[in-house]
Motif scaffolding. Structure first.
Motif, PDB file in Angstrom:
ATOM      1  N   ASN A  39      43.642  78.392 -10.712  1.00 19.61           N
ATOM      2  CA  ASN A  39      42.187  77.887 -11.322  1.00 19.61           C
ATOM      3  C   ASN A  39      42.658  78.062 -12.730  1.00 19.61           C
ATOM      4  O   ASN A  39      41.995  77.199 -13.626  1.00 19.61           O
ATOM      5  N   LEU A  40      43.600  78.554 -13.269  1.00 16.96           N
ATOM      6  CA  LEU A  40      43.852  78.795 -14.754  1.00 16.96           C
ATOM      7  C   LEU A  40      44.203  77.264 -14.964  1.00 16.96           C
ATOM      8  O   LEU A  40      43.791  76.739 -15.944  1.00 16.96           O
ATOM      9  N   PHE A  41      45.368  76.781 -14.167  1.00 18.28           N
ATOM     10  CA  PHE A  41      45.724  75.258 -14.543  1.00 18.28           C
ATOM     11  C   PHE A  41      44.627  74.414 -14.530  1.00 18.28           C
ATOM     12  O   PHE A  41      44.716  73.059 -15.115  1.00 18.28           O
ATOM     13  N   ILE A  42      43.564  74.446 -13.423  1.00 16.75           N
ATOM     14  CA  ILE A  42      42.668  73.710 -13.281  1.00 16.75           C
ATOM     15  C   ILE A  42      41.644  73.571 -14.411  1.00 16.75           C
ATOM     16  O   ILE A  42      41.284  72.755 -14.884  1.00 16.75           O
ATOM     17  N   ARG A  43      41.371  74.908 -14.898  1.00 17.36           N
ATOM     18  CA  ARG A  43      40.515  74.795 -16.341  1.00 17.36           C
ATOM     19  C   ARG A  43      41.223  74.203 -17.340  1.00 17.36           C
ATOM     20  O   ARG A  43      40.269  73.549 -18.167  1.00 17.36           O
ATOM     21  N   SER A  44      42.573  74.552 -17.239  1.00 21.61           N
ATOM     22  CA  SER A  44      43.031  73.857 -18.428  1.00 21.61           C
ATOM     23  C   SER A  44      43.098  72.342 -18.531  1.00 21.61           C
ATOM     24  O   SER A  44      43.023  71.665 -19.579  1.00 21.61           O
ATOM     25  N   THR A  45      43.344  71.684 -17.166  1.00 25.35           N
ATOM     26  CA  THR A  45      43.248  70.282 -17.165  1.00 25.35           C
ATOM     27  C   THR A  45      41.916  69.822 -17.377  1.00 25.35           C
ATOM     28  O   THR A  45      41.847  68.722 -18.018  1.00 25.35           O
ATOM     29  N   ASN A  46      41.045  70.425 -17.073  1.00 29.91           N
ATOM     30  CA  ASN A  46      39.516  70.031 -17.271  1.00 29.91           C
ATOM     31  C   ASN A  46      39.092  70.229 -18.590  1.00 29.91           C
ATOM     32  O   ASN A  46      38.475  69.437 -19.169  1.00 29.91           O
ATOM     33  N   SER A  47      39.535  71.028 -19.369  1.00 33.87           N
ATOM     34  CA  SER A  47      39.276  71.234 -20.590  1.00 33.87           C
ATOM     35  C   SER A  47      39.926  69.902 -21.894  1.00 33.87           C
ATOM     36  O   SER A  47      39.155  69.521 -22.553  1.00 33.87           O
ATOM     37  N   ILE A  48      41.098  69.632 -21.235  1.00 29.82           N
ATOM     38  CA  ILE A  48      41.751  68.584 -21.737  1.00 29.82           C
ATOM     39  C   ILE A  48      40.899  67.200 -21.763  1.00 29.82           C
ATOM     40  O   ILE A  48      40.500  66.544 -22.472  1.00 29.82           O
ATOM     41  N   LEU A  49      40.644  67.049 -20.291  1.00 27.80           N
ATOM     42  CA  LEU A  49      39.932  65.693 -19.860  1.00 27.80           C
ATOM     43  C   LEU A  49      38.454  65.893 -20.441  1.00 27.80           C
ATOM     44  O   LEU A  49      38.171  64.797 -20.780  1.00 27.80           O
ATOM     45  N   LEU A  50      37.849  66.652 -20.781  1.00 25.41           N
ATOM     46  CA  LEU A  50      36.221  66.925 -21.288  1.00 25.41           C
ATOM     47  C   LEU A  50      36.266  66.650 -22.719  1.00 25.41           C
ATOM     48  O   LEU A  50      35.390  66.048 -23.351  1.00 25.41           O
ATOM     49  N   GLN A  51      37.380  67.225 -23.370  1.00 24.12           N
ATOM     50  CA  GLN A  51      37.284  67.228 -24.888  1.00 24.12           C
ATOM     51  C   GLN A  51      38.068  66.241 -25.663  1.00 24.12           C
ATOM     52  O   GLN A  51      37.553  65.662 -26.538  1.00 24.12           O
ATOM     53  N   ALA A  52      39.346  66.067 -25.191  1.00 25.08           N
ATOM     54  CA  ALA A  52      40.006  64.855 -25.790  1.00 25.08           C
ATOM     55  C   ALA A  52      39.335  63.529 -25.871  1.00 25.08           C
ATOM     56  O   ALA A  52      39.624  62.985 -26.983  1.00 25.08           O
ATOM     57  N   ASP A 138      49.065  59.456 -36.305  1.00 27.31           N
ATOM     58  CA  ASP A 138      48.628  58.460 -36.421  1.00 27.31           C
ATOM     59  C   ASP A 138      48.571  57.622 -35.037  1.00 27.31           C
ATOM     60  O   ASP A 138      47.870  56.803 -35.017  1.00 27.31           O
ATOM     61  N   GLY A 139      49.839  57.911 -34.482  1.00 25.74           N
ATOM     62  CA  GLY A 139      50.070  56.859 -33.204  1.00 25.74           C
ATOM     63  C   GLY A 139      49.526  57.219 -31.998  1.00 25.74           C
ATOM     64  O   GLY A 139      49.518  56.853 -30.751  1.00 25.74           O
ATOM     65  N   TRP A 140      48.832  58.343 -31.879  1.00 20.53           N
ATOM     66  CA  TRP A 140      48.155  58.984 -30.483  1.00 20.53           C
ATOM     67  C   TRP A 140      47.014  58.187 -30.231  1.00 20.53           C
ATOM     68  O   TRP A 140      46.183  57.567 -31.181  1.00 20.53           O
ATOM     69  N   ARG A 141      46.976  58.032 -29.076  1.00 20.65           N
ATOM     70  CA  ARG A 141      45.565  57.386 -28.118  1.00 20.65           C
ATOM     71  C   ARG A 141      45.391  58.171 -27.012  1.00 20.65           C
ATOM     72  O   ARG A 141      46.223  58.207 -26.150  1.00 20.65           O
ATOM     73  N   TRP A 142      43.965  58.435 -26.995  1.00 24.90           N
ATOM     74  CA  TRP A 142      43.485  59.093 -25.660  1.00 24.90           C
ATOM     75  C   TRP A 142      43.872  58.131 -24.469  1.00 24.90           C
ATOM     76  O   TRP A 142      44.184  58.653 -23.415  1.00 24.90           O
ATOM     77  N   ALA A 143      43.431  57.082 -24.663  1.00 24.18           N
ATOM     78  CA  ALA A 143      43.620  56.152 -23.658  1.00 24.18           C
ATOM     79  C   ALA A 143      45.134  56.283 -22.756  1.00 24.18           C
ATOM     80  O   ALA A 143      45.164  56.276 -21.603  1.00 24.18           O
ATOM     81  N   GLU A 144      46.026  56.206 -23.647  1.00 19.21           N
ATOM     82  CA  GLU A 144      47.464  56.381 -23.281  1.00 19.21           C
ATOM     83  C   GLU A 144      48.019  57.823 -22.594  1.00 19.21           C
ATOM     84  O   GLU A 144      48.460  57.922 -21.586  1.00 19.21           O
ATOM     85  N   MET A 145      47.317  58.701 -23.434  1.00 20.16           N
ATOM     86  CA  MET A 145      47.374  60.214 -22.845  1.00 20.16           C
ATOM     87  C   MET A 145      46.728  60.400 -21.457  1.00 20.16           C
ATOM     88  O   MET A 145      47.216  61.026 -20.487  1.00 20.16           O
ATOM     89  N   ILE A 149      48.063  61.475 -17.486  1.00 18.30           N
ATOM     90  CA  ILE A 149      47.413  62.725 -16.695  1.00 18.30           C
ATOM     91  C   ILE A 149      46.984  62.130 -15.372  1.00 18.30           C
ATOM     92  O   ILE A 149      47.232  62.776 -14.492  1.00 18.30           O
ATOM     93  N   ASP A 150      46.306  60.906 -15.487  1.00 22.69           N
ATOM     94  CA  ASP A 150      45.548  60.444 -14.374  1.00 22.69           C
ATOM     95  C   ASP A 150      46.685  60.060 -13.166  1.00 22.69           C
ATOM     96  O   ASP A 150      46.480  60.025 -11.998  1.00 22.69           O
ATOM     97  N   ALA A 151      47.896  59.923 -13.791  1.00 21.00           N
ATOM     98  CA  ALA A 151      48.791  59.540 -12.876  1.00 21.00           C
ATOM     99  C   ALA A 151      49.670  60.626 -11.924  1.00 21.00           C
ATOM    100  O   ALA A 151      50.035  60.396 -10.797  1.00 21.00           O
ATOM    101  N   PHE A 152      49.637  62.044 -12.793  1.00 15.14           N
ATOM    102  CA  PHE A 152      50.081  63.049 -11.744  1.00 15.14           C
ATOM    103  C   PHE A 152      49.003  64.074 -11.321  1.00 15.14           C
ATOM    104  O   PHE A 152      49.158  64.880 -10.533  1.00 15.14           O
TER     105      PHE A 152
END
Length: 280
Positions: A39-52, A138-145, A149-152
């Motif tokens: 559940n630690l890993f799930i919360r971390s994943t969700n935190s990224i997906l919700l905030q990024a 400057d090269g970061w894009r959320w869509a690429e990140m 994530i969505d792939a794995f």
């Protein structure tokens, strides 16, 4: 399960695992602790997906802040290191020891190892992406990140569920004491493998993704108070990106809180509306 805060919290979009029923057999105790760790890993994943998604990139210079980008990347990197540490201990200690327990069928531990392989490349790709753009925000894009994530992530989430179920299946197969010996060896190995450098990333991420109010209260992770103090007043403040920990869903004592970056976004929007009202 009700969210502990009014804003969206880290119990979505991926659902947290319910803890399994407990009895006297140590397999159920191991499954419980594995559930809490997962559940630690799930919360971390969700935190990224919700905030990024709310972080501006360099294509929107009016709201772009490279510190926001670097902080979410450092947080994500710490999460990936935490997952890697967990699976390394499993593959080198937990699974070999369990496979040798009388009553465990040949090949019983093969599926979780194969599942590790199923999302390993995605984890490595995301870690490389974080490393690259910590040096080039400057090269970061959320869509690429998000694409990475969505792939794995679905394979990772399935694994987190399946591994708990695998531990529960040990109950009718082998003696409780033998399973418990393996689990104690696992905990010892995880502790011995804990490096001082973990104070700067792995420990803040893990503690900040815990929830000691979950399902009525718990004491997971079983971190001594001295470690939590060391993380809060040393490691978290002296790491490369101290701002990364605002993306944690809880404080370091496992108390859920509003997702800080979502609150920051809300406050910025409210301030903008107030400013427009004052000038109109």
């Amino acid at each position: 399960m009700a969210s502990p805060t009014p804003l969206p919290w880290a119990d979505q979009p991926y659902a947290l695992l319910a803890t399994p029923p407990q009895n006297a057999h140590s397999a159920t105790i191991c499954a419980y602790e594995m559930t809490m760790a997962h559940n630690l890993f799930i919360r971390s994943t969700n935190s990224i997906l919700l905030q990024a998604p709310h972080i501006s990139d360099s294509t929107t210079p009016a709201t772009y802040n490279p510190d926001d980008v670097k902080d979410i990347l450092y947080y994500t990197s710490a999460f990936l290191k935490t997952v890697d540490h967990h699976h390394h201990v499993e593959e080198t200690v937990t699974f070999p020891l369990l496979a040798a327990v009388p009553g465990v069928p040949s090949g019983f531990l093969d599926p979780p190892v194969e599942q590790h392989r199923g999302f390993h490349d995605g984890v490595v790709e995301l870690q490389m992406y974080c490393t690259k753009h910590l040096a080039d925000a400057d090269g970061w894009r959320w869509a690429e990140m998000k694409r990475i994530i969505d792939a794995f992530a679905p394979a990772l989430m399935s694994h987190l569920t399946d591994e708990v179920e695998m531990l529960l299946k040990l109950e009718p197969l082998c003696e409780s004491a033998a399973v418990w010996q393996c689990w104690q060896a696992t905990e010892k190995a995880a502790l011995n493998d804990a490096r001082f450098s973990n104070l700067y990333d792995v420990f803040p991420c893990g503690l900040g993704s815990s929830d000691r109010s979950f399902e009525g209260g718990n004491k997971f992770p079983p971190a001594p108070a001295v470690l939590i103090y060391a993380v809060q007043y040393w490691g978290a403040k002296r790491c490369e990106r101290p701002g990364a920990w605002r993306f944690c869903p809880s404080d370091f004592w496992g108390r859920p809180r509003e997702l800080v970056f979502l609150r920051e976004v809300r406050e910025r929007e409210e301030a903008k509306v107030a400013e427009q009202g004052a000038t109109s």
